[in-house]
Design a protein around this motif. Structure first.
Motif, PDB file in Angstrom:
ATOM      1  N   THR A 127       0.834  -1.192   0.000  1.00  0.00           N
ATOM      2  CA  THR A 127       0.000   0.000   0.000  1.00  0.00           C
ATOM      3  C   THR A 127       0.872   1.246   0.000  1.00  0.00           C
ATOM      4  O   THR A 127       1.734   1.401   0.880  1.00  0.00           O
ATOM      5  N   ALA A 128       0.664   2.130  -0.974  1.00  0.00           N
ATOM      6  CA  ALA A 128       1.382   3.395  -1.043  1.00  0.00           C
ATOM      7  C   ALA A 128       0.746   4.402  -0.091  1.00  0.00           C
ATOM      8  O   ALA A 128      -0.491   4.454   0.031  1.00  0.00           O
ATOM      9  N   ILE A 129       1.586   5.225   0.568  1.00  0.00           N
ATOM     10  CA  ILE A 129       1.105   6.200   1.547  1.00  0.00           C
ATOM     11  C   ILE A 129       1.792   7.539   1.321  1.00  0.00           C
ATOM     12  O   ILE A 129       3.011   7.593   1.118  1.00  0.00           O
ATOM     13  N   TYR A 130       1.019   8.619   1.347  1.00  0.00           N
ATOM     14  CA  TYR A 130       1.571   9.970   1.301  1.00  0.00           C
ATOM     15  C   TYR A 130       0.649  10.906   2.080  1.00  0.00           C
ATOM     16  O   TYR A 130      -0.568  10.827   1.935  1.00  0.00           O
ATOM     17  N   PRO A 131       1.225  11.825   2.854  1.00  0.00           N
ATOM     18  CA  PRO A 131       2.639  11.883   3.267  1.00  0.00           C
ATOM     19  C   PRO A 131       2.928  10.777   4.274  1.00  0.00           C
ATOM     20  O   PRO A 131       1.990  10.102   4.732  1.00  0.00           O
ATOM     21  N   PRO A 132       4.202  10.565   4.609  1.00  0.00           N
ATOM     22  CA  PRO A 132       4.513   9.553   5.627  1.00  0.00           C
ATOM     23  C   PRO A 132       3.656   9.765   6.863  1.00  0.00           C
ATOM     24  O   PRO A 132       3.500  10.892   7.342  1.00  0.00           O
ATOM     25  N   ASP A 133       3.080   8.691   7.365  1.00  0.00           N
ATOM     26  CA  ASP A 133       2.087   8.793   8.431  1.00  0.00           C
ATOM     27  C   ASP A 133       2.178   7.555   9.316  1.00  0.00           C
ATOM     28  O   ASP A 133       2.035   6.429   8.832  1.00  0.00           O
ATOM     29  N   GLU A 134       2.388   7.761  10.590  1.00  0.00           N
ATOM     30  CA  GLU A 134       2.625   6.642  11.506  1.00  0.00           C
ATOM     31  C   GLU A 134       1.426   5.713  11.609  1.00  0.00           C
ATOM     32  O   GLU A 134       1.566   4.482  11.615  1.00  0.00           O
ATOM     33  N   VAL A 135       0.223   6.275  11.686  1.00  0.00           N
ATOM     34  CA  VAL A 135      -0.972   5.444  11.828  1.00  0.00           C
ATOM     35  C   VAL A 135      -1.217   4.632  10.563  1.00  0.00           C
ATOM     36  O   VAL A 135      -1.458   3.421  10.618  1.00  0.00           O
ATOM     37  N   ALA A 136      -1.147   5.283   9.394  1.00  0.00           N
ATOM     38  CA  ALA A 136      -1.359   4.566   8.139  1.00  0.00           C
ATOM     39  C   ALA A 136      -0.294   3.502   7.933  1.00  0.00           C
ATOM     40  O   ALA A 136      -0.583   2.391   7.479  1.00  0.00           O
ATOM     41  N   ARG A 137       0.957   3.834   8.280  1.00  0.00           N
ATOM     42  CA  ARG A 137       2.045   2.849   8.136  1.00  0.00           C
ATOM     43  C   ARG A 137       1.807   1.638   9.023  1.00  0.00           C
ATOM     44  O   ARG A 137       1.964   0.492   8.589  1.00  0.00           O
ATOM     45  N   LEU A 139      -1.084   0.520  10.209  1.00  0.00           N
ATOM     46  CA  LEU A 139      -2.257  -0.213   9.735  1.00  0.00           C
ATOM     47  C   LEU A 139      -1.909  -1.086   8.532  1.00  0.00           C
ATOM     48  O   LEU A 139      -2.183  -2.292   8.524  1.00  0.00           O
ATOM     49  N   PHE A 140      -1.265  -0.491   7.522  1.00  0.00           N
ATOM     50  CA  PHE A 140      -1.036  -1.241   6.291  1.00  0.00           C
ATOM     51  C   PHE A 140       0.177  -2.160   6.361  1.00  0.00           C
ATOM     52  O   PHE A 140       0.272  -3.101   5.570  1.00  0.00           O
ATOM     53  N   SER A 141       1.063  -1.925   7.314  1.00  0.00           N
ATOM     54  CA  SER A 141       2.140  -2.893   7.546  1.00  0.00           C
ATOM     55  C   SER A 141       1.570  -4.186   8.108  1.00  0.00           C
ATOM     56  O   SER A 141       2.130  -5.262   7.894  1.00  0.00           O
TER      57      SER A 141
END
Length: 256
Positions: A127-137, A139-141
């Protein structure tokens, strides 16, 4: 963490299914009522998943809010909602840049864009994420791999590459069709090519080699792989991808 979804379509279903199967920690998941059948199906999977009566109820109940509606209606949907500064928003809406989303989401202060694909339901894919985001990272990790990028143009380019999914299957169908012409039943051709493709994809995850290095490794001088690769290259087959992706990127960025 209380996670809410505005829009209950294919991607929301994949993410919620993946989260239920994963070890990622969440307290509750709140779903909008837009697709009642999908929402009910997901709610039946886990008692922590709940369908709300309205999109605003999703917001009021959630800390992290995922926007999963089509771009044609995103502005109308978001203008009807009252966000708070506490909301952490992750948008899956293609073609809607951060600047525009920030205007629609005020006073929410945290925003990331992401491009999840259906394979997250099985903890696969990227999953691509922008801007770098701890919560999104985080979740999708938990649902495969997360790749954060530093510019919205890079994010849009990764999004453009996801437009090759249908053509990926079309290449497999071309090979399956050829195999049936050689007398194989379609079912056998499909089974072989499916396993063959999984093996090739797996190799990309177990090595740090570049793709050109992997190509060279598989091409014995004068061998069969070299023959096919040389023929496709000489006909410009691979170059068509860049041309098609340029046009997709222009469309995503509103330049066409």
């Amino acid at each position: 963490m209380r996670l809410g979804f505005i829009g209950t379509g294919v991607i929301t279903k994949a993410i919620v299914t993946g989260l239920i199967r994963s070890s990622w920690s969440f307290d509750r998941i709140f779903l909008s009522p837009r697709n009642a059948a999908t929402a009910a199906e997901l709610a039946a999977l886990d008692p922590r998943v709940q369908t709300c009566a309205s999109n605003q109820e999703v917001l009021d109940s959630s800390d992290v809010v995922c926007i999963a509606v089509v771009p044609q209606i995103v502005a109308d949907v978001l203008r009807e909602l009252h966000f708070e500064a506490r909301h952490h928003v992750i948008s899956f809406v293609p073609g809607t840049p951060v600047e525009e989303l920030n205007r629609l989401l005020r006073p929410a202060r945290k925003l990331a864009r992401a491009v999840p694909l259906p394979a997250v339901a099985d903890g696969k894919g990227c999953t691509a994420i922008y801007p770098p985001d701890e919560v999104a990272r985080s979740l999708f990790s938990a649902l495969g791999k997360a790749v954060e990028v530093e510019s919205e143009h890079q994010f849009d380019a990764l999004h453009a590459v996801t437009a090759t999914m249908a053509s990926f299957y079309a290449v497999l169908e071309a090979q399956a069709s050829w195999l049936t012409q050689q007398g194989l039943p379609y079912k056998s051709a499909r089974a072989f090519l499916s396993g063959y493709s999984v093996g090739l994809a797996h190799e990309t995850t177990r090595t740090g080699q570049s793709f050109p290095q992997m190509i060279d490794y598989l091409m014995t001088p004068g061998g069969l792989n070299e023959q096919v690769h040389a023929e496709l290259s000489s006909r410009g087959a691979y170059g068509h991808y860049a041309n098609a992706l340029d046009r997709v990127l222009a469309r995503i960025q509103g330049r066409t």
